[in-house]
Design a protein around this motif. Structure first.
Motif, PDB file in Angstrom:
ATOM      1  N   ILE A   1       0.851  -1.194   0.000  1.00 50.95           N
ATOM      2  CA  ILE A   1       0.000   0.000   0.000  1.00 50.95           C
ATOM      3  C   ILE A   1       0.884   1.241   0.000  1.00 50.95           C
ATOM      4  N   THR A   2       0.555   2.184  -0.880  1.00 49.76           N
ATOM      5  CA  THR A   2       1.348   3.420  -0.983  1.00 49.76           C
ATOM      6  C   THR A   2       0.967   4.392   0.139  1.00 49.76           C
ATOM      7  N   ASP A   3       1.824   5.411   0.334  1.00 46.13           N
ATOM      8  CA  ASP A   3       1.571   6.424   1.380  1.00 46.13           C
ATOM      9  C   ASP A   3       0.324   7.242   1.068  1.00 46.13           C
ATOM     10  N   ALA A   4       0.123   7.534  -0.234  1.00 41.20           N
ATOM     11  CA  ALA A   4      -1.059   8.308  -0.638  1.00 41.20           C
ATOM     12  C   ALA A   4      -2.350   7.553  -0.312  1.00 41.20           C
ATOM     13  N   GLU A   5      -2.334   6.222  -0.521  1.00 42.55           N
ATOM     14  CA  GLU A   5      -3.506   5.407  -0.217  1.00 42.55           C
ATOM     15  C   GLU A   5      -3.763   5.324   1.288  1.00 42.55           C
ATOM     16  N   LYS A   6      -2.687   5.332   2.067  1.00 43.07           N
ATOM     17  CA  LYS A   6      -2.837   5.290   3.525  1.00 43.07           C
ATOM     18  C   LYS A   6      -3.489   6.571   4.051  1.00 43.07           C
TER      19      LYS A   6
END
Length: 211
Positions: A169-174
């Motif tokens: 999971i990417t940081d933007a999705e988090k």
């Protein structure tokens, strides 16, 4: 724990005819054979028509939980049949299931089922009611000789693509909240009319001030 208080003494009935209520399934192999023989008899009875019965559309399962799954539906819509260049009455005579209640909610499903109908019609061999008097739309004698009964499903399920592979999971999705974005989208859809009415009132008020 023992029962408390000056209550009535329980009178339990244990001598019941328990064998009446026991259900066994020792007849499963016999039932399986019976269904198999029934399918074979039906295929012989309806030959040269397909053993699977009439051709049916591809539909999505109802509700948000299951609408990613595809299955065969009850029948083609009137819109799909007209788009394929057929009439509902004639379609039922050549082995096409018709459902007058279903509605098309997307162009994708409409095009998919129209293509399915066109493919079916292109492969279709129509036998005349009277061999001595063939009518318009009936197949020729040479085609009738090549006719074979289709055993099993007429069409395979449409390819939906490979399922997504696992990834990090990417940081933007988090950072993004799916629940919050869904709530905002629902609120925007609900308040379209109210916001348009407010904007119109504000414009009218501005025009009145300018006058």
């Amino acid at each position: 724990m023992a029962p408390r208080g000056n209550n009535i003494i329980q009178n339990n009935h244990y001598h019941k005819h328990w064998q009446r209520y026991v259900k066994t399934s020792f007849n499963q192999p016999g039932r399986k054979k019976r269904r198999h023989l029934a399918r074979q008899e039906k295929a012989k009875r309806i030959t040269p028509r397909p053993s699977a019965g009439p051709v049916r559309p591809v539909v999505r399962c109802p509700t948000f939980r299951y609408n990613t799954k595809i299955r065969t539906g009850r029948g083609f819509t009137l819109e799909e049949i007209n788009a394929a260049g057929l009439s509902p009455k004639y379609a039922q005579t050549i082995g096409i299931a018709v459902d007058h209640r279903r509605r098309n909610k997307s162009t994708e499903s409409l095009q998919l089922n129209v293509q399915r109908l066109k493919e079916y019609v292109s492969r279709l061999i129509v036998f005349p009611r009277k061999a001595s008097k063939p009518k318009k739309g009936d197949s020729e004698a040479e085609e009738l000789k090549l006719a074979k009964q289709v055993i099993g499903p007429l069409f395979t399920k449409p390819y939906q693509g490979d399922p997504p592979k696992a990834r990090i999971i990417t940081d933007a999705e988090k950072k993004t909240s799916v629940f919050q974005s869904m709530r905002i989208a629902r609120a925007n859809a609900r308040l379209v009319g109210i916001r348009a009415a407010r904007a119109k009132k504000a414009e009218e008020a501005d025009l009145m001030k300018k006058k």
